[in-house]
Design an enzyme around this catalytic site. Structure first.
Site, PDB file in Angstrom:
ATOM      1  CB  SER A 120     -49.595 -34.132 -62.399  1.00  0.00           C
ATOM      2  OG  SER A 120     -49.877 -33.428 -63.521  1.00  0.00           O
ATOM      3  CE  LYS A 121     -54.602 -40.079 -61.008  1.00  0.00           C
ATOM      4  NZ  LYS A 121     -53.401 -40.171 -59.483  1.00  0.00           N
ATOM      5  NE  ARG A 122     -50.959 -30.849 -65.363  1.00  0.00           N
ATOM      6  CZ  ARG A 122     -50.090 -30.299 -65.857  1.00  0.00           C
ATOM      7  NH1 ARG A 122     -49.848 -30.169 -67.154  1.00  0.00           N
ATOM      8  NH2 ARG A 122     -48.903 -30.262 -65.090  1.00  0.00           N
ATOM      9  N   GLY A 136     -50.103 -38.526 -67.759  1.00  0.00           N
ATOM     10  CA  GLY A 136     -50.386 -39.997 -67.882  1.00  0.00           C
ATOM     11  C   GLY A 136     -50.142 -40.624 -66.610  1.00  0.00           C
TER      12      GLY A 136
END
Ligand code: GLU
Length: 503
Positions: free
Chosen positions: A263-265, A267
């Site tokens: 996920s965006k966490r 990167g």
């Protein structure tokens, strides 16, 4: 009979069906790659369908972003937006009458029914089931027994309703024969008589997907295994429609380094971000293809053509794959190394130089102006580059005329030192003796080579001073080649300019 045999070759039809509620995620890209490769390997058709039935979250802009990303990845589709086809429309929002017709037919045939239960009623039923410890707490089939004529009257009178599918009594377990996961069994009773059309008239995912896959002649459904739990419901819809189920292949999730779903966490997660960082599309496709599929245990470089020839579902792993940027970078490096200088110039170097405002016109024009100059520059930068934009910092000194930017730290460390002036003067004299016509790396290297010993200085100090004076910093590519690229006049002018700074 294998799938690759010509007798059924024409029948393979697969689809990639993104919801345009955001950008194309790397997980979606890998699903698209597998569908594309499977279609190509089996001489079948790859269909692109836009699942835009959620008007609140679907946008035309997202659709365009997804199409662009697929084009960048080089995944051409045989039917779908921009290319058309005989089985369209290829946007779900344009297929609403098809869903309505199928829903009506299912009602007529007694395979689906109108449900008038209010949310309050459903909540009360659930609570009651909980209180009596009923292991089944789903829909209690309240409206299943309403006489169809009576139900139709209530619908005609405008009473709010949904449409539910009948899970046949005694259906028994639903067994999904998944190519990747093997047999996966679901208890049909647990499936509920689930909703296929909501109160507002919109069809649900499990319904639209099946109607589309069935009416588009999809033979293999290859998608993320987050959809595995939807599949038994979809099987019930296929059965209600009286059409055969396709072959299912649910591919594993992509995880971040911490073992959690990517996920965006973690990167960058969208294809666009990787494109903008300067990854090569072929390398990126190669990397994603190998996240969960391998032609054997050792191959790490698989060209798009090889993928299109060799991809098979039986080599797709059911274990989650971990996204590893280091591996991606390594593959990227391999692709850059395998490029010819001309290809590197046209695909990586010149586009970046144009973007940075250092070159003008089109890539082809820029290359045609100085093919051998770019050839030499490409040969220098190719082994020193991972991501395309890195070439700009390394090549900028070639575009600064006589007034190259001098990096302060490098000046202090290499130029403002005792002996540097003598080094520069000796270099200038030696280089001046080379004519413009003979200005080559070999001649430059030969002219400079004897100087450190003659000046009784270390090579490091000598070349360090010269490099900073001419290239502006201590990190430019090899010196002889750099000077050849700069040309005689610029080199000598830069040397003259740096002399007063030398210690
Ligand atoms: N639109 C769905 C998604 O993006 C498609 C799932 C499917 O392939 O059935 O998740």
């Amino acid at each position: 009979m294998t799938l690759n045999s010509p007798d059924i070759a024409d029948t393979v039809r697969v689809r990639f069906a993104p919801s345009p509620t955001g950008k194309l995620h790397v997980g979606g890209a890998r699903t698209a790659i597998y569908n594309w490769a499977f279609a190509r390997a089996n001489h079948g058709s790859f269909i692109l369908r836009i699942d835009d039935t959620d008007p609140a979250r679907s946008t035309e802009e997202n659709t365009q972003v997804i199409l662009r990303a697929l084009r960048w990845l080089g995944l051409d589709w045989d039917e779908g937006p921009e290319v058309g086809g005989d089985w369209g429309p290829y946007w779900q929002a344009r297929r609403l009458d098809i869903y309505r017709d199928v829903a009506r037919r299912l009602i007529r045939e007694g395979r689906a029914y109108y449900c008038f239960c209010t949310p309050e009623r459903l909540a009360a039923d659930r609570k009651a089931a909980e209180e009596r410890h009923d292991p089944f707490q789903g829909y209690q089939r309240t409206c299943r027994s309403i006489d169809p004529a009576e139900a139709q009257r209530r619908v005609d009178a405008g009473e709010p309703h949904t449409i539910r599918i009948k899970v046949p009594d005694g259906r028994g377990d639903v067994v999904i024969r998944d190519v990747v996961h093997g047999d996966v069994t679901f208890n049909a009773r647990e499936l509920d008589d689930f909703i296929i059309v909501r109160t507002d008239g919109t069809p649900t995912y499990n319904f639209t997907t099946v109607v589309d896959d069935a009416t588009m002649g999809i033979t293999h459904v290859i998608r993320g295994d987050d959809h595995l739990s939807n599949t038994p419901r979809q099987v019930i819809v296929y059965e209600a429609m009286g059409v055969p189920t396709p072959t299912f292949a649910h591919i594993s999730m992509i995880l971040g380094p911490d073992g959690k779903k990517l996920s965006k966490r973690h990167g960058a997660t969208s294809v666009e971000e990787y494109r903008d960082r300067g990854y090569d599309a072929d390398a990126f496709v190669n990397y994603l293809a190998l996240l969960g599929w391998a032609p054997d245990g050792t191959t790490t470089i698989v060209s798009r053509d090889a993928l299109a020839r060799e991809f098979s579902l039986d080599r797709v792993s059911k274990n989650p794959a971990t996204f590893d940027v280091k591996k991606l970078d390594w593959i990227q490096g391999q692709y850059l190394q395998a490029m010819s200088n001309e290809m590197f110039s046209k695909r990586v170097l010149i586009p970046e130089l144009i973007r940075a405002g250092l070159e003008e016109g089109s890539v082809e024009e820029a290359y045609a102006r100085r093919p051998s100059w770019f050839g030499l520059l490409a040969s220098l930068l190719r082994p020193r580059t991972t991501l395309a934009p890195e070439v700009v910092a390394k090549a900028r000194f070639l575009y600064e005329g006589n007034n190259v930017t001098l990096d302060e730290k490098s000046v202090k460390k290499n130029l403002a030192k005792e002996g540097a002036r003598a080094s520069l003067e000796a270099a200038r004299e030696a280089l001046t003796s080379i004519t413009t016509g003979a200005w080559t790396t070999a001649a430059i290297d030969a002219a400079l080579e004897p100087l450190p010993e003659r000046l009784d200085t270390s090579k490091r100090a000598f070349y360090g001073a010269l490099r900073v004076a001419v290239c502006g910093n201590a990190v430019s590519p090899p010196l002889g080649e750099s000077l050849e690229l700069l040309g005689r006049d610029t080199t000598l002018a830069r040397l003259a300019r740096a002399l007063p700074l030398a210690g």
